[in-house]
Design an enzyme around this catalytic site. Structure first.
Site, short mmCIF file in Angstrom:
data_model
loop_
_atom_site.label_atom_id
_atom_site.label_comp_id
_atom_site.label_asym_id
_atom_site.label_seq_id
_atom_site.Cartn_x
_atom_site.Cartn_y
_atom_site.Cartn_z
N GLU A 344 9.07 29.81 17.19
CA GLU A 344 9.53 31.19 17.06
C GLU A 344 9.99 31.69 18.42
O GLU A 344 9.47 31.25 19.45
CB GLU A 344 8.36 32.08 16.59
CG GLU A 344 7.60 31.55 15.38
CD GLU A 344 8.38 31.67 14.09
OE1 GLU A 344 9.32 32.48 14.04
OE2 GLU A 344 8.05 30.94 13.14
N PHE A 462 16.04 36.67 29.77
CA PHE A 462 16.97 36.99 28.68
C PHE A 462 18.41 36.77 29.16
O PHE A 462 18.79 37.26 30.22
CB PHE A 462 16.78 38.45 28.23
CG PHE A 462 17.77 38.87 27.19
CD1 PHE A 462 17.61 38.47 25.86
CD2 PHE A 462 18.87 39.65 27.52
CE1 PHE A 462 18.54 38.85 24.88
CE2 PHE A 462 19.80 40.02 26.56
CZ PHE A 462 19.62 39.62 25.24
N ASP A 502 23.98 18.51 23.51
CA ASP A 502 23.97 19.36 22.31
C ASP A 502 24.51 20.75 22.64
O ASP A 502 23.93 21.76 22.24
CB ASP A 502 22.53 19.47 21.77
CG ASP A 502 22.49 19.90 20.31
OD1 ASP A 502 23.53 19.84 19.63
OD2 ASP A 502 21.41 20.30 19.84
N HIS A 504 26.53 23.01 21.69
CA HIS A 504 27.32 23.76 20.71
C HIS A 504 27.25 25.25 21.05
O HIS A 504 26.50 25.66 21.93
CB HIS A 504 26.84 23.46 19.29
CG HIS A 504 25.38 23.74 19.09
ND1 HIS A 504 24.88 25.02 19.04
CD2 HIS A 504 24.32 22.92 18.95
CE1 HIS A 504 23.58 24.96 18.86
NE2 HIS A 504 23.20 23.70 18.81
#
Ligand SMILES: Nc1ncnc2c1ncn2[C@@H]1O[C@H](COP(=O)(O)OP(=O)(O)OP(=O)(O)O)[C@@H](O)[C@H]1O
Length: 651
Positions: A344, A462, A502, A504
């Site tokens: 999460e 963030f 990876d 993307h």
């Protein structure tokens, strides 16, 4: 993991129009004045790729989406009524004003991208295209075609040919090196599609395809069952995991009960044709130290060694109580912002209005070491989580010393790594339930964890919204972001023989910034890059490879067949391209994989991302630059090479 898009709306911290423009740019830009007079509405550049995925998902009869969404049921019989189901496909041509849908022919959903390879049909002629129907499998001329489409329905021949001929895109394939290739199948109609410009490559591809065909299972009716897997672009792990679970459930010899020992570092899935199609493992090797090879053997003692290494990285001697370290009073402005196969993601902001900024902290909570499956996956062990921790911390450390030989702020900053233990704290459960109520969660409820559960918590800075949902002002901004991404990859290639593997558009985050320039140091050469108002950050190193401290950290996905048969976006070609260039040896260093991902990012910047202003001179200038880059990027062998080229052509 995906941050929910509604949630993302709340996170909109995009600069005002023109905030990053200098005064000269503003003089040249008539749009704000026109907008004030209500003559010009805000312009949003729609994504061809995205539209085409959506359209492709809906048949002319209004049938169900052919894209596999995580929550979707996979149909019981993949082969059912193959020909009568939807065979429509959309392409950028439709968006470019073509009235007919030339792709009513079941080509790959990646048609939008693939057609960029062709230069106005110049290299295409009817003899150069080869079609075979299902009965005459691969019965086609293998020599010198620019494209072969095998196993399409006969009626597609003319329409596909016309579509390719009328294509007005610039070529993206490097015709000297012939590196591009593509083998794909759609769910509703089987076809294998190759691309090549010389006979040798075509022949190689033909052989590869024959292997693919041989592996398929004949159902006795003359049709071949293909375990085709169409995924949504971007984050794929959850969808692939859901698909695998479905295969396990419905397989006649269901061996779902067979549990692999978690200390074996492997997770087994029973695939569509009854074979094990995924054997996922994360490996930590120190080939130069014999003792490390001894660690390959799973024993309780070795387990302690891995545990100690992880705890060292956390500056801890033992796991701390979850409830205490992350108590409710420390997390007053917290919310869940996303979820993934492994855990999460929560966000804690410093402001009461919950407006995230660079001071906000993202917490990625990953359960490890437990016996229960979480979200259909085995939990990672200490050994398996270590590479992700090491890679995250070491890449973040590239930002610590501005005077070092290799410096970049382009990887997500890791503020802290913690190892905690205990039941999921009630305040986190509440946030989980709010998210579930508002957006719907596909993950298991965290009350499944008991007080012996261990977790790793990665506390990250963030870094904004992902490339897919971020709205750029214009192509000058995307170009600025591209320079940052390329240089960041180059610096890590230089420092750690790093390959992301990876990258993307869910793994590139963007945040508006007032900082004018960013510094990058590549092998003692410092470059200043204008931000154009955006700061780009790379995240998620689950598949990444790096050499550090005589160790090679990587993820061996050599037997992850599902990932290599997936389609639905150019992204899924990249996994196959990486496998080919690496010879399926995921330990080795091959920086061309970074180039593959850069080529993917450029295509997304051309045909995928959202733009506010597409009529400015700046937009067309930089949009052409991106178009030029897509034509040459595959000539480079590493992000280092490509970044040097880009920086040299800046001056
Ligand atoms: N530093 C960050 N700032 C802002 N958002 C973030 C940050 N880190 C992660 N996120 C958000 O959380 C999502 C999940 O993060 P991440 O990709 O690291 O998790 P994951 O478990 O590896 O996902 P998956 O395994 O499903 O690919 C990201 O797509 C991103 O939207």
């Amino acid at each position: 993991m995906n941050v929910n898009t509604d949630e993302s709306k709340d996170l909109d911290i995009t600069l005002e129009d023109g905030a990053w423009l200098d005064s000269f740019d503003k003089l040249l830009e008539p749009r704000p004045a026109l907008r004030e007079l209500n003559i010009l509405k805000k312009e949003v550049h729609a994504s061809f790729n995205r539209d085409s995925s959506v359209e492709n998902s809906i048949s002319s009869k209004g049938n169900e989406s052919s894209l596999l969404k995580p929550s979707q049921e996979w149909p019981n019989d993949l082969n059912e009524d193959i020909q009568s189901k939807s065979n429509s496909i959309s392409t950028p041509l439709v968006h470019r004003g073509l009235k007919v849908d030339p792709f009513k022919c079941s080509l790959s959903p990646i048609g939008a991208w693939r057609l960029l390879y062709f230069d106005k049909g110049k290299n295409i002629n009817k003899d150069g295209m080869c079609f075979a129907n299902q009965k005459k499998r691969l019965n086609c001329t293998p020599l010198t075609p620019s494209i072969q489409i095998v196993e399409c329905d006969e009626p597609v021949k003319k329409t596909a040919f016309n579509a390719i001929q009328s294509q007005d895109s610039t070529p993206a394939l490097n015709r000297q090196t012939n590196r591009f290739q593509h083998v794909t199948r759609t769910r509703n109609t089987r076809h294998v599609c190759f691309e090549s410009t010389n006979s040798k490559t075509t022949q190689n591809l033909k052989e590869k395809s024959e292997n693919v065909v041989t592996n398929e299972k004949d159902d006795g009716k003359g049709d071949v069952r293909v375990p085709s897997l169409t995924l949504q672009p971007g984050k794929w792990r959850k969808s692939i995991s859901a698909w695998r679970r479905k295969q396990v459930e419905k397989h006649p010899n269901n061996l779902a009960g067979r549990q692999s020992d978690k200390r074996n570092s492997s997770v087994e899935f029973i695939g569509f044709v009854g074979t094990i199609v995924g054997k996922r493992k994360s490996i930590f090797l120190k080939p130069e130290r014999i003792s490390e090879n001894v660690l390959r053997i799973s024993t309780p003692e070795n387990h302690e060694v891995w545990e100690r290494r992880v705890l060292d990285r956390c500056n801890q001697r033992f796991p701390l109580p979850f409830e205490e370290l992350y108590s409710a009073d420390k997390l007053t402005n917290c919310m869940k912002i996303g979820e993934g196969a492994y855990g999460e993601v929560f966000l804690n902001t410093t402001s009461k209005r919950r407006m995230p900024d660079a001071n906000s902290t993202v917490m990625k909570v990953i359960p490890i070491e437990g016996d229960i499956d979480v979200n259909g996956e085995k939990q990672k062990t200490f050994e398996q989580i270590l590479p992700e921790v090491v890679i995250s911390v070491e890449l973040a450390n590239l930002r610590t010393d501005v005077n070092s030989a290799n410096f970049t702020c382009g990887f997500v900053n890791v503020r802290k790594v913690a190892c905690v233990k205990g039941q999921y704290p009630q305040h986190f459960i509440k946030l989980w339930e709010i998210f579930d109520k508002d957006k719907g969660s596909e993950n298991d409820h965290p009350d499944i964890f008991d007080d012996s559960q261990i977790y790793i918590v990665l506390e990250l800075e963030f870094c904004g919204r992902d490339l897919e949902s971020f709205q750029f002002q214009n192509a000058e901004q995307t170009y600025g972001a591209l320079l940052q991404i390329v240089l960041t990859l180059a610096v890590a290639e230089q420092a750690f023989q790093f390959e992301h593997r990876d990258l993307h558009w869910g793994n590139i985050l963007l945040l508006s910034t007032n900082v004018k320039e960013l510094k990058f140091t590549l092998d003692k050469h410092t470059y200043s890059v204008p931000t154009k108002g955006v700061k780009a950050t790379i995240i998620d190193y689950t598949l990444s490879r790096m050499s550090f401290d005589n160790c090679c950290h990587y993820n061996d996905i050599s037997s992850d067949e599902d990932l290599f048969t997936a389609s639905g976006d150019y992204q899924f070609d990249i996994y196959r391209m990486m496998r080919d260039v690496l010879g399926n040896n995921w330990e080795s260093f091959e920086p061309r994989t970074n180039i593959f991902w850069i080529s993917y990012i450029i295509t997304k910047m051309i045909d995928g991302v959202k733009y506010k202003n597409i009529r400015s001179k700046a937009h067309s200038t930089y949009f052409s630059k991106l178009n030029n880059l897509i034509g040459i990027v595959m000539n480079f062998n590493s992000a280092i090479e490509f970044s040097k080229y880009l920086m040299d052509s800046q001056v």
